[in-house]
Design a protein around this motif. Structure first.
Motif, PDB file in Angstrom:
ATOM      1  N   LEU A 153       1.533  -1.025   0.323  1.00 31.72           N
ATOM      2  CA  LEU A 153      -0.084  -0.009   0.241  1.00 31.72           C
ATOM      3  C   LEU A 153       0.580   1.265   0.175  1.00 31.72           C
ATOM      4  N   LEU A 154       1.062   2.202  -0.877  1.00 34.44           N
ATOM      5  CA  LEU A 154       1.336   3.248  -0.983  1.00 34.44           C
ATOM      6  C   LEU A 154       0.387   4.251  -1.149  1.00 34.44           C
ATOM      7  N   GLY A 155       0.907   5.067  -0.006  1.00 41.21           N
ATOM      8  CA  GLY A 155       0.573   6.607   0.088  1.00 41.21           C
ATOM      9  C   GLY A 155       0.826   7.976   0.169  1.00 41.21           C
ATOM     10  N   HIS A 156      -0.595   8.755  -0.857  1.00 39.42           N
ATOM     11  CA  HIS A 156       0.665  10.169  -0.859  1.00 39.42           C
ATOM     12  C   HIS A 156       0.036  11.367  -0.206  1.00 39.42           C
ATOM     13  N   SER A 157       0.602  12.060   0.866  1.00 37.68           N
ATOM     14  CA  SER A 157       0.755  13.314   1.525  1.00 37.68           C
ATOM     15  C   SER A 157      -1.120  13.047   2.112  1.00 37.68           C
ATOM     16  N   PHE A 158      -1.856  13.491   1.860  1.00 37.29           N
ATOM     17  CA  PHE A 158      -3.208  13.169   2.957  1.00 37.29           C
ATOM     18  C   PHE A 158      -3.278  11.395   2.598  1.00 37.29           C
ATOM     19  N   GLY A 159      -2.925  10.829   1.551  1.00 40.26           N
ATOM     20  CA  GLY A 159      -3.534   9.757   0.801  1.00 40.26           C
ATOM     21  C   GLY A 159      -2.830   8.903   2.238  1.00 40.26           C
ATOM     22  N   GLY A 160      -1.456   9.155   2.466  1.00 43.72           N
ATOM     23  CA  GLY A 160      -0.733   8.353   2.991  1.00 43.72           C
ATOM     24  C   GLY A 160      -1.116   8.692   5.115  1.00 43.72           C
ATOM     25  N   TYR A 161      -1.492   9.193   5.363  1.00 47.87           N
ATOM     26  CA  TYR A 161      -2.200   9.274   6.531  1.00 47.87           C
ATOM     27  C   TYR A 161      -3.607   8.315   6.090  1.00 47.87           C
ATOM     28  N   VAL A 162      -4.314   7.727   5.291  1.00 53.40           N
ATOM     29  CA  VAL A 162      -5.089   7.872   5.055  1.00 53.40           C
ATOM     30  C   VAL A 162      -4.630   5.833   4.938  1.00 53.40           C
ATOM     31  N   ALA A 163      -3.731   5.610   5.046  1.00 54.28           N
ATOM     32  CA  ALA A 163      -3.400   4.288   4.325  1.00 54.28           C
ATOM     33  C   ALA A 163      -2.222   3.966   5.940  1.00 54.28           C
ATOM     34  N   ALA A 164      -2.026   5.467   6.607  1.00 60.84           N
ATOM     35  CA  ALA A 164      -1.449   4.337   7.623  1.00 60.84           C
ATOM     36  C   ALA A 164      -2.438   4.213   8.565  1.00 60.84           C
ATOM     37  N   LYS A 165      -2.847   5.043   8.409  1.00 62.05           N
ATOM     38  CA  LYS A 165      -4.908   4.429   9.415  1.00 62.05           C
ATOM     39  C   LYS A 165      -5.598   3.071   8.995  1.00 62.05           C
ATOM     40  N   TYR A 166      -4.805   3.302   7.999  1.00 55.46           N
ATOM     41  CA  TYR A 166      -5.613   1.676   7.117  1.00 55.46           C
ATOM     42  C   TYR A 166      -4.728   0.852   7.564  1.00 55.46           C
ATOM     43  N   ALA A 167      -3.604   0.814   7.610  1.00 60.10           N
ATOM     44  CA  ALA A 167      -2.388  -0.496   8.365  1.00 60.10           C
ATOM     45  C   ALA A 167      -2.364  -0.486   8.880  1.00 60.10           C
ATOM     46  N   LEU A 168      -3.074   0.395  10.240  1.00 60.65           N
ATOM     47  CA  LEU A 168      -3.119   0.372  11.906  1.00 60.65           C
ATOM     48  C   LEU A 168      -4.535  -0.633  12.067  1.00 60.65           C
ATOM     49  N   LYS A 169      -5.694  -0.452  11.292  1.00 59.61           N
ATOM     50  CA  LYS A 169      -7.021  -0.527  11.992  1.00 59.61           C
ATOM     51  C   LYS A 169      -6.464  -1.973  11.334  1.00 59.61           C
ATOM     52  N   HIS A 170      -5.955  -2.548   9.617  1.00 60.66           N
ATOM     53  CA  HIS A 170      -6.148  -3.981   9.080  1.00 60.66           C
ATOM     54  C   HIS A 170      -4.587  -4.350   8.445  1.00 60.66           C
ATOM     55  N   PRO A 171      -4.149  -4.357   9.735  1.00 60.32           N
ATOM     56  CA  PRO A 171      -2.843  -4.495   8.644  1.00 60.32           C
ATOM     57  C   PRO A 171      -2.197  -6.110   8.272  1.00 60.32           C
ATOM     58  N   GLU A 172      -3.785  -7.002   8.861  1.00 60.50           N
ATOM     59  CA  GLU A 172      -3.521  -7.875   8.143  1.00 60.50           C
ATOM     60  C   GLU A 172      -3.190  -8.739   6.315  1.00 60.50           C
ATOM     61  N   HIS A 173      -3.469  -7.299   6.007  1.00 63.02           N
ATOM     62  CA  HIS A 173      -3.839  -7.140   4.482  1.00 63.02           C
ATOM     63  C   HIS A 173      -2.488  -6.209   3.931  1.00 63.02           C
ATOM     64  N   ILE A 174      -1.646  -5.113   4.685  1.00 64.53           N
ATOM     65  CA  ILE A 174      -0.901  -5.389   4.061  1.00 64.53           C
ATOM     66  C   ILE A 174       0.793  -5.819   4.114  1.00 64.53           C
ATOM     67  N   GLN A 175       1.506  -6.343   3.019  1.00 62.55           N
ATOM     68  CA  GLN A 175       2.777  -6.691   3.496  1.00 62.55           C
ATOM     69  C   GLN A 175       3.767  -5.552   3.517  1.00 62.55           C
ATOM     70  N   HIS A 176       3.941  -4.300   2.846  1.00 59.45           N
ATOM     71  CA  HIS A 176       4.321  -3.242   2.942  1.00 59.45           C
ATOM     72  C   HIS A 176       4.200  -1.938   3.441  1.00 59.45           C
ATOM     73  N   LEU A 177       4.552  -1.442   3.990  1.00 62.93           N
ATOM     74  CA  LEU A 177       3.621   0.523   3.954  1.00 62.93           C
ATOM     75  C   LEU A 177       4.709   1.524   3.619  1.00 62.93           C
ATOM     76  N   VAL A 178       4.801   1.792   1.868  1.00 64.83           N
ATOM     77  CA  VAL A 178       5.267   2.976   1.465  1.00 64.83           C
ATOM     78  C   VAL A 178       3.835   4.308   1.918  1.00 64.83           C
ATOM     79  N   LEU A 179       4.558   5.225   2.201  1.00 65.21           N
ATOM     80  CA  LEU A 179       4.537   6.576   2.348  1.00 65.21           C
ATOM     81  C   LEU A 179       5.195   7.763   1.934  1.00 65.21           C
TER      82      LEU A 179
END
Length: 497
Positions: A274-300
């Protein structure tokens, strides 16, 4: 006479228009010439031959109304009958025009019967009826999709564009993020690029005041190593734009997190990057905190929201807020006055403002590789249509950030709860402070890297595409080469923080 003419119009299958008139507020006696004109007007067109009995009846009628005025009556019924001849002629002309319009509509409907219709947005009925050249805001959902296709024509890799239905309310959601005046299903605009079989899946999420087309310079390079999927978040780009009803930070976060989760379910995705830019990075990080089981790697990429105003006090910002300009801007921020409202307010002059911004940000003031003339033209057109459309997701601004883009619920406070390996990528001249990521890394219990890309600012993937691609490939090296056969080394020219 009035009843007879209405009957004639009905018999001829002509529409009858009843035109209201205000009562005549006068009690003065009409002169003889007015009485004569009154009779003529009631009888019909001037050229018509009037028989003597008919002339007598109309004079008697005129005298009757004259006597009513003498007795204190009013002339409520006189003036509508004066215009009856004109109304009859008008209805005949209107009926003819309506028949012609119906015939034209039938031909157009037959010609377009086999063309599939694009998903309709609220208010699209008026967009179809009102000529585009006369609209104050010259945009629509169809124009967003068309501008997206023109921008992606630069990309050489094949792709599939689709509207993924995310249904209605997700179970357990804190906010009915789909709520709108319409009950139509909500959808997420999704673009999937052709890639190698069994390649890792990379999902790209755009930032505030942007859409997935902003990654147009990166799709070819990344699609050679990943299965790339880019989306427009709910309320942005060519995705659905429901009425924004959130009233708190928690509800606003749920708007984006829950809608993304419903999209993931609809696409049947799991184990993706999951890659998120700027505000999309904020959303991606919040999603990874809530649903970490689906994410292999987080790129902010230049993520927003890692520090709060109290944690990052700025002397300059404090002084600026004390000025009248600072107080005005702070008031507009708290009133949820977004930059997009300015573009809509300018109407047909909005595209010119966007063109000046694009030419400056990615041209004269660019910190990296300049856009070509074609890229600049297509990106300007795309940005305008995505920003000028109906306000929806943009209204999240004041609930997520305070004035100065400081998070109301900073990610730094959640660093100890991180469960997904993470890589931060910043442009060397990014106005987002990478020091917030450095502080968060101290509390994280998972692998974390910070990479800075030279000759680039906040839009690192546009300013320095090759440097950005190298950073992403290095961040995902363990997924691209699980056994280490490719021997990834830290790319030359990049900076490790």
């Amino acid at each position: 006479m009035r009843g007879r003419r209405l009957a004639e119009a009905t018999t001829a299958n002509q529409p009858v228009f009843l035109i209201p008139f205000f009562p005549l507020k006068t009690r003065q006696k009409l002169p003889d010439y007015a009485t004569e004109r009154l009779g003529t007007a009631r009888a019909g067109p001037p050229h018509r031959n009037v028989t003597e009995p008919e002339q007598t009846r109309r004079l008697q009628t005129a005298e009757h109304h004259q006597s009513r005025r003498k007795c204190g009556g009013n002339a409520r019924g006189v003036w509508p009958r004066m215009r009856l001849g004109a109304v009859a002629r008008t209805t005949r002309m209107a009926a003819e025009e309506m028949r012609r319009a119906s015939a034209s509509t039938a031909v157009a409907a037959a010609a377009t019967a086999e063309v599939p219709a694009a998903p309709a947005q609220a208010g699209s009925r008026w967009a179809r009826v009102w000529p585009s050249a006369l609209r104050w805001i010259p945009t629509s959902t169809d124009r967003i999709i068309a501008s997206e296709k023109r921008l992606l024509s630069i990309v050489k890799t094949g792709y599939v564009q689709e509207h993924v239905n995310i249904g209605s309310a997700p179970p357990g959601s804190k906010v009915r993020w789909f709520r709108s005046a319409s009950d139509e299903p909500r959808f997420i605009n999704t673009v999937t690029f052709d890639g190698k079989e069994n390649a890792p899946t990379l999902v790209m999420v755009h930032g505030y005041a942007a859409s997935q087309g902003f990654f147009f310079r990166n799709f070819d390079a990344l699609a050679s190593r990943f299965r790339v999927i880019a989306i427009d978040q709910l309320g942005w780009g060519a995705s659905s734009r429901p009425d924004f009803t959130c009233k708190s930070t928690e509800e606003t976060e749920a708007w984006f997190i829950d809608s993304f989760e419903e999209w993931r379910k609809a696409k049947n995705l799991s184990n993706f990057i999951l890659l998120g830019h700027s505000f999309g990075g904020y959303v991606a990080a919040k999603y990874a905190l809530k649903h970490p089981e689906h994410i292999q790697h987080l790129v902010l990429v230049g993520p927003a929201g890692f520090s709060s105003e109290t944690e990052h006090s700025s002397e300059w910002l404090t002084k600026f807020r004390a000025t009248w300009k600072g107080m005005l801007l702070n008031h507009l921020w708290e009133s949820n006055f977004t930059p997009q409202r300015v573009i809509r307010g300018l109407g047909p002059w909005g595209p010119g403002l966007v063109q000046r911004y694009t030419s400056a940000r990615f041209g004269t003031r660019s910190t990296g590789e300049l856009l070509t003339d074609q890229e600049s033209t297509l990106l300007t057109d795309y940005i305008y249509h995505t920003l000028a459309a109906k306000a929806s997701g943009e209204l999240c601004l004041k609930y997520i950030f305070s004035f100065g883009a400081f998070a109301r619920k900073p990610l730094l406070q959640c660093a100890s709860d991180w469960k997904v390996p993470t890589t931060f990528i910043y442009g060397l001249e990014d106005w987002m402070n990478y020091q917030g990521a450095q502080q968060a890394r101290k509390d994280m219990k998972v692998p974390c890297e910070i990479i800075r890309v030279p000759q680039s600012g906040h839009y690192v993937f546009i300013d320095n595409p090759s440097g950005f691609h190298s950073a992403v490939l290095y961040a995902c090296r363990n997924l691209l080469s699980p056994n280490g056969e490719e021997g990834f080394t830290f790319p030359d020219g990049l900076i490790s923080a």
